[in-house]
Design an enzyme around this catalytic site. Structure first.
Site, PDB file in Angstrom:
ATOM      1  N   LEU A 276       0.711  -0.868  -0.104  1.00 57.42           N
ATOM      2  CA  LEU A 276       0.174  -0.288  -0.201  1.00 57.42           C
ATOM      3  C   LEU A 276       0.459   1.472  -0.301  1.00 57.42           C
ATOM      4  O   LEU A 276       0.996   2.516  -0.522  1.00 57.42           O
ATOM      5  CB  LEU A 276      -0.772  -0.111   0.973  1.00 57.42           C
ATOM      6  CG  LEU A 276      -1.584  -1.304   1.687  1.00 57.42           C
ATOM      7  CD1 LEU A 276      -2.772  -1.273   2.658  1.00 57.42           C
ATOM      8  CD2 LEU A 276      -3.022  -1.151  -0.041  1.00 57.42           C
ATOM      9  N   GLY A 277       2.273   0.824   0.808  1.00 52.06           N
ATOM     10  CA  GLY A 277       3.178   2.223   0.275  1.00 52.06           C
ATOM     11  C   GLY A 277       4.530   1.938   1.358  1.00 52.06           C
ATOM     12  O   GLY A 277       4.639   0.480   1.646  1.00 52.06           O
ATOM     13  N   GLY A 279       7.614   3.888   3.145  1.00 52.38           N
ATOM     14  CA  GLY A 279       8.118   4.910   3.773  1.00 52.38           C
ATOM     15  C   GLY A 279       9.733   5.545   3.920  1.00 52.38           C
ATOM     16  O   GLY A 279      10.276   4.180   3.924  1.00 52.38           O
ATOM     17  N   PHE A 281      10.938   4.622   7.058  1.00 57.13           N
ATOM     18  CA  PHE A 281      11.526   3.475   8.118  1.00 57.13           C
ATOM     19  C   PHE A 281      10.458   2.003   7.675  1.00 57.13           C
ATOM     20  O   PHE A 281      10.588   1.096   8.184  1.00 57.13           O
ATOM     21  CB  PHE A 281      11.145   3.909   9.070  1.00 57.13           C
ATOM     22  CG  PHE A 281      11.607   5.151   9.984  1.00 57.13           C
ATOM     23  CD1 PHE A 281      12.738   5.628   9.929  1.00 57.13           C
ATOM     24  CD2 PHE A 281      10.820   6.136   9.818  1.00 57.13           C
ATOM     25  CE1 PHE A 281      13.592   6.560   9.808  1.00 57.13           C
ATOM     26  CE2 PHE A 281      11.094   7.694  10.000  1.00 57.13           C
ATOM     27  CZ  PHE A 281      12.606   7.580  10.391  1.00 57.13           C
ATOM     28  N   VAL A 284       4.306  -0.072   3.743  1.00 61.44           N
ATOM     29  CA  VAL A 284       2.793  -0.916   4.664  1.00 61.44           C
ATOM     30  C   VAL A 284       2.015  -1.894   3.307  1.00 61.44           C
ATOM     31  O   VAL A 284       2.434  -1.092   2.551  1.00 61.44           O
ATOM     32  CB  VAL A 284       1.512   0.487   5.023  1.00 61.44           C
ATOM     33  CG1 VAL A 284       0.271   0.089   5.399  1.00 61.44           C
ATOM     34  CG2 VAL A 284       2.868   1.021   5.794  1.00 61.44           C
ATOM     35  N   ASP A 389       3.627  12.642  15.583  1.00 60.29           N
ATOM     36  CA  ASP A 389       3.422  12.584  14.573  1.00 60.29           C
ATOM     37  C   ASP A 389       2.438  13.043  14.157  1.00 60.29           C
ATOM     38  O   ASP A 389       1.722  12.728  13.098  1.00 60.29           O
ATOM     39  CB  ASP A 389       4.811  11.847  13.743  1.00 60.29           C
ATOM     40  CG  ASP A 389       4.882  12.085  12.728  1.00 60.29           C
ATOM     41  OD1 ASP A 389       4.922  12.669  11.691  1.00 60.29           O
ATOM     42  OD2 ASP A 389       5.662  10.455  12.336  1.00 60.29           O
TER      43      ASP A 389
END
EC number: 2.7.10.2
Length: 536
Positions: A276-277, A279, A281, A284, A389
């Protein structure tokens, strides 16, 4: 919320059309309350105007437990030992077993509770199938109780009831009954209506309780039970805006955890299916647990954080439960760390705003989404926790524009030098309060600052804050007193709220409780004359 909502299509929704009856037209609006009356009931529970009230033979069933809502519904949850020795419960939804030790059941099935002392999963015996296993406690309610009624939604707020009822596909007369927010022991009947002046709207009628038992909306018409009241107004409008036609549609709530004792789980029990994604770190994924259950899985790159520190923080995070927080289900605590949460099918708010749907969102939908986020953060505030965050990328969106706060608390654990320097390339400086960015002072008030930045993301449909400025420049300018100007088409009153969130002194910033109340009442108290523009 507007026409962007769509009716849940899956078999899990609980919806029932009430028996059609003659059309009895009545005046709209709520009834005036009068003194506590004392009048008798006829055989059907409806009381005539001229005789003494006779208490019902059986006492009104006691309310059992509290309520906790998920995407679109609240459902009964255990608040302590079984009330009054009640052990027979009825299933509110279908449930398909996920492990060898839990029990499948169908909506309406009667279940004998064997042991309810083990938290969110109870040992139960089905009176239909004869089988025994663990069940999610928020999928059942005591037999013959108010909670077992499809139309009873418990402790949801007025705003949440409107969110559910203002679905363009709901017919006039769609309704629910909820606890009154203002009067202890009273209830409220919320009904969808439509007229040419207001369009789709919701009327709220207070249901008052008699001292000697029974219920009424208007003193001339009284009932022994809420069930009789609902049955009567399903046939007669009798002063309501419309007779009651259909129970408000709902979806299954999230279970509290994946299953009994499923917290630290083996990596092999997870199947990563759709990325899904990605980043700084990790990644997902949408995936499946145990071959049975749809979940979201966040995978962290080795070295991102200490497994021991993560596990300790996760124990705190899993206790944070609110309908506007993404629920943490389980963890794989050895590197690479996996974090398993509920799956939200519309992805991150940032991507949602920048996508095809974003261009059709107008201020009412955007303000409602911000109110939902503020609601989740008000809970974080009450729990003395800090997100650290808060931004659109860390808000997830589900059906019907439901928004939930994700990734709370994780930022504190990140060990990457480019992040811990606080002014490194990976640090979200544009969302961070100056006292947190400069001195590491992260508090709920620095979260309030971030929420103000998130409001600009909403009103600009996902634009990066401080356009044209690099991180170092942002920090310098903000320290000198610079604040972002009002976004195009954004009302000044909403920009004023952003500026309150960006006050230099943290203690002068509003609470999330205030922000939630302000945003929920925005179009009645602050901008009642709002007219849609080209983008907002």
């Amino acid at each position: 919320m507007g026409s962007n909502k769509s009716k849940p299509k899956d078999a899990s929704q609980r919806r029932r059309s009430l028996e059609p009856a003659e059309n009895v037209h009545g005046a709209g609006g709520a009834f005036p309350a009068s003194q506590t009356p004392s009048k008798p009931a006829s055989a059907d529970g409806h009381r005539g105007p001229n005789a003494a009230f006779v208490p019902p033979a059986a006492a009104e069933p006691k309310l059992f437990g509290g309520f906790n809502s998920s995407d679109t519904v609240t459902s009964p949850q255990r608040a302590g030992p079984l009330a009054g020795g009640v052990t027979t419960f009825v299933a509110l939804y279908d449930y398909e077993s996920r492990t060898e030790t839990d029990l499948s059941f169908k909506k309406g099935e009667r279940l004998q509770i064997v042991n309810n002392t083990e938290g969110d999963w109870w040992l139960a015996h089905s009176l239909s199938t004869g089988q025994t296993g663990y069940i999610p406690s928020n999928y059942v309610a005591p037999s013959d109780s108010i909670q077992a009624e499809e139309w009873y939604f418990g402790k949801i707020t007025r705003r949440e009831s409107e969110r559910l009822l203002l679905n363009a596909e709901n017919p006039r007369g769609t309704f629910l009954v909820r606890e009154s927010e203002t009067t202890k022991g009273a209830y409220c009947l919320s009904v969808s209506d439509f007229d040419n002046a207001k369009g789709l709207n919701v009327k709220h009628y207070k249901i008052r309780k008699l001292d000697s038992g029974g219920f009424y909306i208007t003193s001339r018409t009284q009932f022994n039970s809420l069930q009789q009241l609902v049955a009567y107004y399903s046939k007669h409008a009798d002063g309501l805006c419309h007779r009651l036609t259909t129970v408000c549609p709902t979806s299954k709530p999230q279970t509290q955890g994946l299953a009994k004792d499923a917290w630290e789980i083996p990596r092999e029990s997870l199947r990563l299916e759709v990325k899904l994604g990605q980043g700084c770190f990790g990644e997902v994924w949408m995936g499946t647990w145990n071959g049975t259950t749809r979940v979201a899985i966040k995978t962290l790159k080795p070295g991102t954080m200490s497994p021991e520190a993560f596990l300790q923080e996760a124990q705190v995070m899993k206790k944070l439960r609110h309908e506007k927080l993404v629920q943490l289900y389980a963890v794989v605590s050895e590197e690479p760390i996996y974090i398993v949460t509920e799956y939200m099918n519309k992805g991150s708010l940032l991507d949602f705003l920048k996508g095809e749907t974003g261009k059709y969102l107008r201020l009412p939908q955007l303000v409602d989404m911000s109110a939902q986020i503020a609601s989740g953060m008000a809970y974080v505030e009450r729990m003395n926790y800090v997100h650290r965050d808060l931004r659109a990328a860390n808000i997830l969106v589900g059906e019907n524009l439901v928004c939930k706060v994700a990734d709370f608390g994780l930022a504190r654990l990140i060990e990457d030098n480019e992040y811990t320097a606080r002014q490194g390339a990976k640090f979200p400086i544009k969302w961070t309060a100056p006292e947190a960015a400069l001195y590491g002072r992260f508090t709920i008030k620095s979260d309030v600052w971030s929420f103000g930045i998130l409001l600009t993301e909403l009103t600009t449909k996902g634009r990066v804050p401080y356009p044209g400025m690099v991180n170092r420049e942002v920090l310098d300018q903000v320290e000198r007193g610079y604040r972002m100007p009002c976004p195009p088409e954004c009302p000044e009153s909403l920009h004023d709220l952003m500026c309150q969130c960006w006050r230099k002194e943290p203690e002068e910033r509003p609470t999330f409780e205030y922000l939630q109340a302000f945003l929920e009442d925005y179009f009645t108290s602050t901008e009642p004359q709002y007219q849609p523009g080209e983008n907002l």
